[in-house]
Scaffold this active site. Structure first.
Site, short mmCIF file in Angstrom:
data_model
loop_
_atom_site.label_atom_id
_atom_site.label_comp_id
_atom_site.label_asym_id
_atom_site.label_seq_id
_atom_site.Cartn_x
_atom_site.Cartn_y
_atom_site.Cartn_z
CD GLU A 109 -3.02 -1.12 2.20
OE1 GLU A 109 -2.80 -0.54 3.27
OE2 GLU A 109 -4.11 -1.65 1.93
CD GLU A 141 -3.77 -6.10 2.61
OE1 GLU A 141 -4.61 -5.47 3.28
OE2 GLU A 141 -2.55 -5.89 2.63
C1 BGP Z 1 -4.48 -2.97 4.95
C2 BGP Z 1 -3.10 -3.36 5.42
C3 BGP Z 1 -3.06 -4.58 6.27
C4 BGP Z 1 -4.28 -4.80 7.10
C5 BGP Z 1 -5.60 -4.42 6.47
C6 BGP Z 1 -6.76 -4.35 7.42
O1 BGP Z 1 -4.55 -1.61 4.74
O2 BGP Z 1 -2.25 -3.60 4.32
O3 BGP Z 1 -1.84 -4.66 6.93
O4 BGP Z 1 -4.19 -4.96 8.40
O5 BGP Z 1 -5.51 -3.17 5.84
O6 BGP Z 1 -6.62 -3.23 8.24
P1 BGP Z 1 -6.87 -3.31 9.80
O7 BGP Z 1 -5.99 -4.36 10.32
O8 BGP Z 1 -6.54 -1.97 10.31
O9 BGP Z 1 -8.30 -3.64 9.94
#
Ligand code: BGP
Length: 485
Positions: free
Chosen positions: A192, A384
């Site tokens: 990201e 993701e």
């Molecule tokens: C993305 C990141 C991850 C992750 C996911 C969910 O932006 O790349 O590392 O954790 O989001 O976010 P969160 O864990 O804050 O719910």
């Protein structure tokens, strides 16, 4: 006569799997020679709906260094994947994973970032993970930098703000590519990358003493260094392991105009361009004109070395990957805002929200896939996507039909996009096993198919338990996306 022929389904070699990050799963933060990372000095959020990652300044870093416990820093303990990797990979294999996305913690290989010799013990852990994946025929997809770097580089040269970090990073990537030549087909440079415009977590730059305008300048400067490093790493990979493929990774934030008023449409277009800018550089090899104009009009001056443009142009990525959780709305005037992964954006009254206020928009995924395919014409990879939720463990079971529903709707739209002609390589949903939340460092925001017995304070047996969604995803994979019921 013109014959209509279009793909009807997921391709045979579609890469189904799940995605994680070292700092959210590994634990074992202070053993086998590992250095302290930037992720391990970010305190857990006091308010679970607010991100904590920006509250990093020299004094909070000092306090973190002086605190040798994991209590306020849950990313130090993760879910102890370091010692449970065999069991976890076995469960991924049981679901039929074709691919597993994880990241290497740079500070396991080079504890201070500027060491000249790698830490053998750090490498040995990833050797064991790869051995295990190979046992089950699961393809690794490795992120080289997922929201962490050796803290020593922040202390010494303010992270990516200093150009010297490019050389430190490429020294790390070179040894990693050489070690894993022929064993890893798919790589990503920075997770990201666009979220570096939000501060410390992505670039390791402490800029809390600066005003907003100066911060913006500093962040784009640090990101320029990452973009150059990303191109250099791509070049290295192609030379060291010609069969391997490099991808870029964007937090895709599709946005819609608040109304059809041209001012709103234009504002949304600009927001979208600022998001896609990073992929433009990494996939097309140059800074787009609209961004040069934005920099000029906003007093942002990026120092570039003479060869930088040539470096960017010479090594575009092989494929384009992104995370997709939500969409926002943009208006020419400020409006009501919602939370989101790293960002805030306008509320869309047509969409439902997760418990954390992230707007759920499966059709937006189809829109994004089409737009990105049109723009880049490179294979796409969704690395993701998922739903963070409060799961309830009842009689040793988790009935998470809300998660199944979320994923099903997104996979349906992926299928539609494939029929639209989009070339999609794979799908790694986020957090196949419960892990520490990136934004709040809590455990109770769960994404997994596998429940991990650990609470927000770190209590629990760490036992792994299959949720209902575990069996559902297994069926999705074995039917190659045909059975989503
Ligand atoms: C993305 C990141 C991850 C992750 C996911 C969910 O932006 O790349 O590392 O954790 O989001 O976010 P969160 O864990 O804050 O719910």
């Amino acid at each position: 006569m013109y014959k209509v022929d279009f793909p009807k389904d997921f391709p045979k070699n579609f890469l189904w799997g799940g995605a994680t990050a070292a700092n959210q799963i590994e634990g074992a933060w202070d053993i086998d020679g590992k250095g302290l990372t930037t992720a391990e000095v970010v305190r857990k959020a006091d308010d679970r709906k607010k991100m904590s990652m920006n509250i990093v300044d020299p004094s909070s870093i000092k306090a973190a260094i002086n605190d040798s416990t994991t209590a306020n820093y849950p990313k130090r303990r993760g879910i102890d994947f370091y010692h449970h990797y065999k069991e976890d990979i076995k469960l991924f294999a049981e679901m039929g994973f074709k691919v597993f996305r994880f990241s290497i913690a740079w500070a396991r290989i080079f504890p201070n970032g500027d060491n000249l010799q790698p830490n053998e013990k750090g490498f040995e852990f990833y050797d064991r993970v790869l051995d295990e994946l190979e046992n089950y025929g699961i393809e690794p997809l490795i992120t080289l930098s997922h929201y962490e770097m050796p803290l020593a580089l922040t202390q010494k040269q303010n992270g990516w703000l200093d150009r010297a970090t490019i050389a430190d990073f490429t020294r790390y990537t070179e040894v990693v590519f050489k070690r894993y030549r022929g064993r890893v087909r798919y790589w990503l440079t920075f997770n990201e990358i666009n979220t570096g415009t939000w501060g410390f977590h992505e670039t390791g730059v402490v800029d809390s003493h600066l005003d907003k305008k100066e911060q913006e300048n500093v962040r784009y400067q640090a990101l320029h260094h990452q973009l150059v490093a990303s191109a250099l790493a791509t070049k290295q990979l192609h030379e060291i392991d010609p069969k391997a493929k490099m991808g870029c990774m964007l937090a895709r934030m599709q946005t819609y105009p608040a109304t059809c008023r041209p001012e709103d449409v234009r504002a949304a277009q600009m927001e979208d361009q600022k998001n896609l800018f990073f992929t433009d550089v990494q996939a097309r090899g140059e800074y787009p004109e609209f961004m040069n104009r934005y920099f000029a009009e906003n007093g942002i001056q990026i120092k570039m070395a003479e060869k930088d443009q040539e470096i960017l142009a010479s090594s575009p990525v092989d494929f384009v990957s992104f995370s997709y959780y939500m969409t926002t709305v943009t208006s020419a005037e400020a409006g009501e805002e919602v939370n989101g992964n790293m960002a805030t954006g306008g509320r869309n009254k047509y969409l439902e929200e997760s418990d954390w206020g992230w707007q759920i928009d499966p059709i937006g995924l189809r829109i994004t896939l089409n737009e990105m395919w049109d723009r880049y014409r490179k294979p796409l990879f969704i690395v993701e996507n998922g739903l963070g939720a409060l799961d309830k463990l009842e009689d040793g079971k988790v009935h998470d039909e809300y998660r199944i529903d979320y994923l099903r709707k997104h996979i349906e739209q992926m299928k539609e996009a494939i029929k639209d002609g989009v070339q999609l390589m794979g799908y790694t949903m986020w957090g196949p096993i419960d892990l520490i939340s990136f934004s709040t460092s809590e455990m109770s925001k769960r994404y997994g198919f596998i429940y991990v017995d650990q609470d927000d304070e770190g209590n629990g047996s760490l036992k792994r338990i299959r949720k209902d969604s575990f069996y559902w995803y297994k069926k999705v994979i074995s039917s190659n996306g045909a059975d989503l019921a």
